[in-house]
Design a protein around this motif. Structure first.
Motif, PDB file in Angstrom:
ATOM      1  N   SER A   1       0.940  -1.283   0.098  1.00 64.63           N
ATOM      2  CA  SER A   1       0.038  -0.099  -0.029  1.00 64.63           C
ATOM      3  C   SER A   1       0.879   1.308  -0.071  1.00 64.63           C
ATOM      4  O   SER A   1       1.961   1.017   0.430  1.00 64.63           O
ATOM      5  N   ARG A   2       0.441   2.334  -0.292  1.00 64.60           N
ATOM      6  CA  ARG A   2       0.930   3.655  -0.313  1.00 64.60           C
ATOM      7  C   ARG A   2       0.130   4.522   0.498  1.00 64.60           C
ATOM      8  O   ARG A   2      -0.963   4.748   0.313  1.00 64.60           O
ATOM      9  N   PRO A   3       0.878   5.240   1.481  1.00 64.84           N
ATOM     10  CA  PRO A   3       0.131   6.339   2.108  1.00 64.84           C
ATOM     11  C   PRO A   3      -0.648   7.273   1.239  1.00 64.84           C
ATOM     12  O   PRO A   3       0.019   7.698   0.127  1.00 64.84           O
ATOM     13  N   TRP A   4      -1.904   7.765   1.683  1.00 70.31           N
ATOM     14  CA  TRP A   4      -2.833   8.877   0.708  1.00 70.31           C
ATOM     15  C   TRP A   4      -1.837  10.018   0.327  1.00 70.31           C
ATOM     16  O   TRP A   4      -2.093  10.514  -0.589  1.00 70.31           O
ATOM     17  N   ASP A   5      -1.054  10.575   1.429  1.00 69.03           N
ATOM     18  CA  ASP A   5      -0.170  11.770   1.040  1.00 69.03           C
ATOM     19  C   ASP A   5       0.653  11.584  -0.009  1.00 69.03           C
ATOM     20  O   ASP A   5       1.013  12.162  -0.768  1.00 69.03           O
ATOM     21  N   PHE A   6       1.323  10.264  -0.213  1.00 64.82           N
ATOM     22  CA  PHE A   6       2.354   9.987  -1.031  1.00 64.82           C
ATOM     23  C   PHE A   6       1.636   9.844  -2.599  1.00 64.82           C
ATOM     24  O   PHE A   6       2.036  10.274  -3.504  1.00 64.82           O
ATOM     25  N   VAL A   7       0.455   9.201  -2.358  1.00 64.76           N
ATOM     26  CA  VAL A   7      -0.342   9.090  -3.726  1.00 64.76           C
ATOM     27  C   VAL A   7      -0.469  10.555  -4.232  1.00 64.76           C
ATOM     28  O   VAL A   7      -0.423  10.861  -5.349  1.00 64.76           O
ATOM     29  N   GLU A   8      -0.957  11.311  -3.533  1.00 63.84           N
ATOM     30  CA  GLU A   8      -1.638  12.768  -3.627  1.00 63.84           C
ATOM     31  C   GLU A   8      -0.319  13.599  -4.145  1.00 63.84           C
ATOM     32  O   GLU A   8      -0.362  14.463  -5.124  1.00 63.84           O
TER      33      GLU A   8
END
Length: 196
Positions: free
Chosen positions: A69-76
């Motif tokens: 998984s990727r932390p959402w802040d990283f995705v953004e």
């Protein structure tokens, strides 16, 4: 000890509602923004935890879900790193530069095989401790569906399994604590483990 989690801070920041600043103001107002305060702040978004480190002196924890998984802040922000990158020795040293602990899913400590049974522990506990981080995985529960297959008992799907056996397996890895939905069981299991 209170362990509030900042939920979806990137989402709220995009709406102009920075959670970290609001939480810091409330903590300061009540004198709970210090290193020795009984408030540990946590989030699944490392950027949020790093931001908190500049606002309060509270102990901080980065929560970690599955390895891919990727932390959402990283995705953004387009950061390609995954949780697997964060739990490398290098990633853990980076986390230790702004946080005091990590809260990984239990499967990052001891993975399960295809049948749901525990396999060999990973090096995460050792690596986190070498980076100076405490480690409190989540979430141990008493009921069969939530336990590794090796600790399930009986035919009642919601019956209690051998939760003490599961706790022993996780405590044996050297974790510093554990998130549980059954704190009474957790305390008794820790006492049982320590006292043999």
């Amino acid at each position: 000890m209170d362990l509030p989690e900042l939920k979806h801070p990137t989402y709220f920041r995009k709406l102009g509602l920075g959670l970290e600043e609001r939480v810091a103001r409330v903590l300061r107002r009540h004198g709970r923004d210090r290193r020795n305060s009984p408030v540990v702040l946590q989030s699944f978004e490392p950027t949020s935890v790093r931001r908190l480190a500049g606002l309060v002196d509270n102990p901080l924890v980065v929560l970690l879900s599955g390895a891919s998984s990727r932390p959402w802040d990283f995705v953004e922000t387009g950061d390609p790193r995954t949780v697997a990158d964060l739990i490398t020795p290098e990633g853990l040293r980076e986390i230790a530069s702004y946080a005091q602990g990590i809260g990984p899913t239990l499967d990052l400590v001891i993975p399960r095989d295809a049948a749901g049974r525990l396999t060999e522990p990973t090096t995460l506990v050792r690596d986190a401790h070498r980076a100076g981080l405490l480690l409190h995985p989540y979430t141990l529960r008493n009921e069969n569906p939530f336990l590794p297959a090796d600790f399930r008992k009986g035919s009642d799907p919601d019956g209690y399994g051998d939760v003490f056996g599961a706790y022993r397996a996780y405590f044996a890895t050297g974790i510093d604590g554990v998130f549980t939905d059954h704190p009474d069981t957790g305390l008794l299991a820790r006492e049982d483990f320590v006292n043999g």
